[in-house]
Design an enzyme around this catalytic site. Structure first.
Site, PDB file in Angstrom:
ATOM      1  N   ASN A  74       0.486  -1.152   0.163  1.00  0.00           N
ATOM      2  CA  ASN A  74       0.410   0.145  -0.043  1.00  0.00           C
ATOM      3  C   ASN A  74       1.025   1.225   0.153  1.00  0.00           C
ATOM      4  O   ASN A  74       0.413   2.185  -0.243  1.00  0.00           O
ATOM      5  CB  ASN A  74      -0.730   0.287   1.582  1.00  0.00           C
TER       6      ASN A  74
ATOM      7  N   LYS B 224      12.124  -8.466   1.031  1.00  0.00           N
ATOM      8  CA  LYS B 224      10.820  -9.116   0.278  1.00  0.00           C
ATOM      9  C   LYS B 224      10.221  -7.916   0.476  1.00  0.00           C
ATOM     10  O   LYS B 224       9.169  -7.806   0.905  1.00  0.00           O
ATOM     11  CB  LYS B 224      10.189 -10.330   1.160  1.00  0.00           C
TER      12      LYS B 224
ATOM     13  N   ASP C   6       6.586  -6.256  -1.865  1.00  0.00           N
ATOM     14  CA  ASP C   6       4.506  -7.115  -2.245  1.00  0.00           C
ATOM     15  C   ASP C   6       5.808  -7.073  -3.811  1.00  0.00           C
ATOM     16  O   ASP C   6       6.299  -5.940  -4.224  1.00  0.00           O
ATOM     17  CB  ASP C   6       3.828  -6.080  -1.632  1.00  0.00           C
TER      18      ASP C   6
ATOM     19  N   GLU D  26       3.866  -3.973  13.202  1.00  0.00           N
ATOM     20  CA  GLU D  26       3.315  -2.746  12.284  1.00  0.00           C
ATOM     21  C   GLU D  26       2.152  -3.299  11.283  1.00  0.00           C
ATOM     22  O   GLU D  26       1.848  -4.077  10.400  1.00  0.00           O
ATOM     23  CB  GLU D  26       3.562  -1.468  11.673  1.00  0.00           C
TER      24      GLU D  26
ATOM     25  N   CYS E  35      -2.714   2.353   6.595  1.00  0.00           N
ATOM     26  CA  CYS E  35      -3.015   1.354   8.547  1.00  0.00           C
ATOM     27  C   CYS E  35      -3.235   2.358   9.088  1.00  0.00           C
ATOM     28  O   CYS E  35      -4.285   1.944  10.371  1.00  0.00           O
ATOM     29  CB  CYS E  35      -1.594   0.715   8.796  1.00  0.00           C
TER      30      CYS E  35
ATOM     31  N   GLU F 270     -11.408  -4.499   9.994  1.00  0.00           N
ATOM     32  CA  GLU F 270     -10.451  -3.218   8.674  1.00  0.00           C
ATOM     33  C   GLU F 270     -10.771  -3.760   7.538  1.00  0.00           C
ATOM     34  O   GLU F 270     -11.105  -4.966   7.287  1.00  0.00           O
ATOM     35  CB  GLU F 270      -8.971  -4.416   9.530  1.00  0.00           C
TER      36      GLU F 270
END
Length: 524
Positions: free
Chosen positions: A165, A188, A190, A261, A295, A393
């Site tokens: 994101n 790593k 995404d 997180e 987030c 969420e």
């Protein structure tokens, strides 16, 4: 060049094949590839190599060799590539903004937040790393006779997993302090959003960073997840709470440290004395930045009953007026979702809530005329506790509105969640707002801002309480968590045992008297 999507035609800039090829060469890979699409249209954007489990192990081996030489350099020398990075970031910002937009689908103004974050966070640590890592004198066992120093040693090779994101921010801004602390990193990102991290790695190598120090691997967690965790000397993860739990369970038996997180269901509280116009504008930003795929964005909005109707009217009016688009300019106020699975999750939450009695005040539907993954900014009222939208969420452009009467009530409702990442309080009385904020169980609380005031205060730690995470980024802890603390103490003038001429009983009495002296003269 123009791309036509449904009823909309918008200008865009494709990524140069030579750039994509150069960035792809930075992936540690021995074979296999995947093609990633641009979320704006679903059309192919780039073909990237994939890593195998053996590639991950080789990445750790190369990183470990590079780290040993890197850790021997003075801190002031280690920060040089990052100081140089800041100027180049500013000069080449249009290039990285294009990369971020095309791989995520976000609006340019939200891609710009990532550019600013990486530049300012890098500058913060580059200016402070030497002081933070310098040995510190600590009080010894006995005044003058014992001299103790706290040293900071790098962990070794950090395993870092960053999400899709905010790929530039949540990759680079965590890697920078890890590298400055003397570590190497196996990263790593995404796969969908790896280009921005590869771009930063490519640039830093140009600026003098040893090429094996930051290794990037790409692939399915089922294939490369275990070797990524098994070889890390410390693991940093940003992602879902479910993913964080799985990582903690796997890495804990190795007794290495980690920071996580995780998710949030963040509340915003609008007190009766809030500036309604400013708050309505702020709520739009707090709820719909990056199409809600943030987030720390707001998903629960609590408004005092005395101002509820007036605020909601202004807020909904501004939401309905938002400009959506896939334009690579600063005009659109919101862009696309990044993944089809996110579109499915948002649609499911909204449709279920409406079926169970929630009222749509704005939005509430997909916009395929704009692109395959566009969903309108959505405001819902009459959301109840039995709806998934209330407690879980959503991670999309959806916010639910709630009316409250008393502060005790709204604080209890804000805290009635397993999450505790971020919160927001709006009031003209900032001192009062701080008192309310202190009662909210969240790692960061913003007053008269949705998320940016706390997140961008790099000298202050940022992270979650409860199921929203472990550890912190930013501040001293954001760098020092990547180090091991070592105490080196030397003894002078006297030993920690009685001299031959003194019996142990007399020595014990002298030592007991010395304790009273130290208390009296504040020597401890």
């Amino acid at each position: 060049m123009a791309i036509s999507t449904g009823n909309q035609t918008f200008p865009t800039r494709s990524l140069a094949p030579a750039l994509v090829e150069r960035l792809a060469s930075r992936v540690t890979s021995s074979g296999g590839s995947t093609t990633i699409p641009t979320p704006f249209t679903g059309e192919p954007l780039a073909t990237l190599p994939l890593s195998s489990a053996d590639d991950v192990r080789k990445a750790y081996d190369s990183a470990r060799t590079a780290q040993r030489a890197w850790a021997k350099l003075p801190v002031k020398q280690r920060v040089k590539p990052f100081l140089a990075l800041i100027d180049v970031l500013v000069d080449r910002r249009e290039e990285i903004l294009d990369v971020i937009q095309l791989e995520t689908g976000k609006a340019r103004r939200h891609a710009y937040e990532e550019f600013v974050d990486v530049a300012l966070c890098s500058l913060y640590y580059a200016r402070r790393a030497d002081r933070l890592l310098k040995p510190k004198r600590r009080q010894g066992a006995f005044p003058v006779a014992t001299r103790a120093y706290e040293h900071r040693q790098p962990k070794g090779v950090i395993g870092l997993i960053s999400p899709w994101n905010y790929p530039f921010t949540l990759g680079v801004s965590d890697i920078v302090p890890a590298l400055m602390a003397g570590n190497a990193v196996v990263h790593k990102p995404d796969t969908q959003t790896a280009l921005s991290s590869l771009w930063a790695l490519d640039l830093l190598v140009e600026l003098g960073l040893p090429k094996d120090l930051w290794q990037i691997v790409l692939g399915d967690p089922a294939e490369i997840g275990d070797p990524l965790l098994e070889n890390a000397d410390y693991l940093a993860f940003t992602g879902s709470t479910r993913g964080g739990r799985a990582i903690a369970e796997k890495i804990a038996p190795r007794l290495v440290g980690y920071s996580l997180e995780l998710g949030g269901k963040n509340p915003m509280i609008v007190l009766a004395d809030a500036d309604l116009e400013r708050t309505a504008r702020g709520a739009v930003r707090a709820c719909f930045t990056n199409a809600g795929q943030l987030c720390i964005s707001i998903e629960r909005l609590y408004v005092h009953e005395d101002i509820y109707d007036t605020f909601v009217s202004r807020f909904v009016e501004q939401v309905k007026a938002m400009k959506l688009g896939a334009d690579l300019t600063f005009e659109p106020e919101m862009g696309s979702l990044t993944y089809a699975r996110q579109m499915d999750a948002v649609t499911k939450h909204v449709d279920q809530a409406v079926e169970q009695g929630a009222t749509v005040l704005a939005g509430g539907k997909a916009r395929p005329d704009l692109g395959p993954l566009f969903y309108e900014p959505t405001v819902l009222a009459e959301v109840t506790g039995d709806m998934d939208l209330c407690a879980n969420e959503t991670f999309g452009p959806v916010v639910s509105l709630y009316k409250f009467r008393s502060e005790d009530e709204v604080i209890a409702r804000a805290n009635d969640t397993s999450y505790g990442l971020n919160a927001s309080v709006w009031t003209k009385d900032v001192a009062h707002g701080r008192r309310v904020a202190a009662q909210i169980q969240a790692g960061t609380v913003n007053i008269n801002e949705g998320y940016g005031a706390a997140f961008a205060s790099y000298d202050a730690p940022m992270g979650g309480m409860k199921q929203s995470g472990v550890g912190r980024r930013h501040g001293a802890e954001g760098l020092l968590k990547y180090t091991e603390v070592q105490t080196i103490a030397s003894q002078h003038f006297m030993d920690l045992e009685p001299p031959p001429s003194l019996s142990y009983e007399k020595y014990a009495n002298v030592l007991a008297g010395a304790i009273k002296v130290m208390k009296r003269f504040r020597l401890k």
